[in-house]
Design an enzyme around this catalytic site. Structure first.
Site, mmCIF file in Angstrom:
data_model
loop_
_atom_site.group_PDB
_atom_site.id
_atom_site.type_symbol
_atom_site.label_atom_id
_atom_site.label_comp_id
_atom_site.label_asym_id
_atom_site.label_seq_id
_atom_site.Cartn_x
_atom_site.Cartn_y
_atom_site.Cartn_z
ATOM 1 N N HIS A 160 0.839 -1.218 0.000
ATOM 2 C CA HIS A 160 0.000 0.000 0.000
ATOM 3 C C HIS A 160 0.866 1.258 0.000
ATOM 4 C CE1 HIS A 160 -3.410 -2.583 1.452
ATOM 5 N NE2 HIS A 160 -2.411 -3.189 2.092
ATOM 6 N N SER A 282 15.016 21.316 -16.360
ATOM 7 C CA SER A 282 13.788 22.050 -16.646
ATOM 8 C C SER A 282 14.154 23.323 -17.391
ATOM 9 C CB SER A 282 13.097 22.399 -15.325
ATOM 10 O OG SER A 282 12.317 23.558 -15.459
ATOM 11 N N LYS A 288 16.157 21.743 -11.224
ATOM 12 C CA LYS A 288 15.529 20.442 -11.495
ATOM 13 C C LYS A 288 16.451 19.429 -12.165
ATOM 14 C CE LYS A 288 12.114 19.192 -10.678
ATOM 15 N NZ LYS A 288 10.798 19.092 -11.279
ATOM 16 N N GLU A 295 10.228 7.823 -17.082
ATOM 17 C CA GLU A 295 8.811 8.166 -17.258
ATOM 18 C C GLU A 295 8.322 7.754 -18.646
ATOM 19 O OE1 GLU A 295 8.749 11.891 -14.138
ATOM 20 O OE2 GLU A 295 9.215 12.267 -16.228
#
Ligand code: ARG
Length: 433
Positions: A160, A282, A288, A295
């Site tokens: 979980h 970024s 960043k 991804e």
């Protein structure tokens, strides 16, 4: 569009270019990828025609030689499919006719583009499933190597997404290894399942020639031939769906693995550091460092699922060849291109990310030993339900030795101990070529 191979008196004289382009669809681009298999099958067909005397030895030698030249030209880029031809099948016949006149016109004796495309697709799928299997075994091998090197590093295990029990890098690595071993096996079984030659079934009814189908089947390296000519056409799409479902199993596991890495690289988890080259910055936030590669790897399963749905939707058809079947090619080729490209990145990525041992160790807390403690009490004769109630309150101490003990005492195989790795390695070895 030139050289419509089916052009005859009163037919194909006035071809509307918009209609012809619609009929060809993406064939010009997709058949370029299938051409190498079409050429292989064409060569075997030529040898078959020679065997039954339709082509003389000399004619067959000429055609075989030119098929090789075409293949070389295609791979060097000197020749490519363009929209002057309706499809790859027509192009091969047109090129041979350009090279050898009438002899080129003999190559299509006893075959139809229907069995021609079917055989090219079977060869394509065997090839791509072989590549898929190779990648899966490579991925599993890298994961198992890391189990051997760093498997003992402790980290929290989650259910979980909440802390559950002490776990380890090895348990995580071997878990993904077993998945890819399963996938390699599935690729092998599926490749064997579709390893049958449709060549010689022509348009779906056979032909009144004594084509040496057995010999051509062996020549092309197929394990057996498809017996019924109608099924040779009806199986189109069905085989493709199965091949896609193997790919889909792989990209599903890829998605889960990428998800884990995506969590593990967050500031909050901090278990993993990715090599710089997998990350981007970024355009606005100078601070960043984004794990874009993982991804996009995660997004690949969506492409494969979309292809499965698209392909399955085409297959609401009656028996025999229907032109709709052409629409099964784009999703198949698109998905394999994307899926294999993505999976090919995985071995290096998995070999080169760095575990952050301190952060992993820090994620393990004393309460995570409660299950072990409850089971220790149960082993001593206390009913598990009572032990469960007292265990949580009693566990307060934590040190490296206790964590190592907790990991070492797990069910074996299954706790990513030595035995488990050996079992997985043996399965993996049996799946390598
Ligand atoms: N591009 C076609 C396909 O993929 C090739 C077969 C054409 N056959 C025909 N009878 N028009 O199905």
């Amino acid at each position: 569009m030139k050289d419509l191979i089916w052009k005859k008196q009163g037919k194909g004289e006035s071809t509307d270019s918009a209609i012809m382009e619609f009929l060809a669809g993406e064939d010009v681009e997709l058949d370029q990828e299938l051409l190498v298999f079409d050429l292989q099958a064409s060569a075997a067909h030529v040898r078959g025609l020679q065997q039954i005397g339709i082509l003389s030895d000399e004619e067959s030698a000429c055609l075989l030689d030119s098929l090789l030249t075409i293949e070389r030209d295609i791979s060097s880029g000197a020749r490519c499919l363009d929209n002057r031809y309706e499809d790859g099948h027509s192009a091969i016949e047109s090129w041979l006719t350009e090279m050898h006149g009438e002899v080129g016109g003999k190559v299509h004796t006893g075959r139809s583009r229907n069995d021609q495309v079917a055989v090219a697709l079977r060869l394509y799928m065997k090839d791509r499933l072989g590549k898929l299997r190779g990648l899966c075994t490579k991925i599993a091998a890298v994961l198992l190597q890391r189990v051997a090197a760093e498997g003992d590093l402790p980290m929290a295990g989650y259910t979980h997404l909440q802390p559950a029990m002490p776990s380890s890098a090895g348990l995580w690595l071997a878990g993904h290894a077993e998945a890819f071993i399963d996938n390699a096996e599935l690729a092998l079984l599926t490749s064997q399942w579709l390893d049958a030659s449709p060549l010689g079934t022509a348009s779906g009814f056979g032909v009144n020639l004594d084509l040496p189908r057995e010999a051509v089947t062996r020549d092309l390296g197929f394990a057996r031939m498809l017996v019924n000519p109608q099924y040779a056409q009806n199986s189109r799409g069905k085989m493709e769906l199965q091949a896609l479902s193997v790919l889909s199993a792989c990209t599903l596991d890829l998605r889960r693995l990428a998800w884990d890495l995506s969590l593990f690289t967050t500031h909050e988890f901090g278990f993993v550091q990715l090599p710089e080259q997998y990350c981007t910055g970024s355009s606005i936030m100078p601070n960043k460092n984004n794990p874009d590669t993982i991804e996009l790897l995660r997004a690949v399963h969506g492409v494969v699922q979309g292809a499965q749905t698209e392909l399955a939707s085409v297959l609401s058809l009656p028996s025999g060849y229907q032109r709709d079947l052409q629409a099964t090619k784009p999703p198949l080729l698109r998905a394999f291109r994307k899926g294999l490209q993505a999976l090919a990145l995985l071995p290096d990525l998995l070999a080169n990310f760095a575990w952050q041992a301190d952060r992993m160790r820090a994620s393990v807390s004393a309460e995570m030993l409660a299950t072990d403690h409850a089971l220790d009490l149960a082993r001593d004769g206390i009913p598990f339900r009572d032990a469960y109630k007292t265990a949580a309150a009693e566990v307060t101490e934590l040190n490296d030795e206790l964590i190592a003990q907790s990991l070492a005492n797990r069910t074996s195989p299954g706790g990513c101990g030595r035995l488990e790795t050996e079992i997985l390695q043996a399965r993996l070895d049996s799946l390598k070529d």
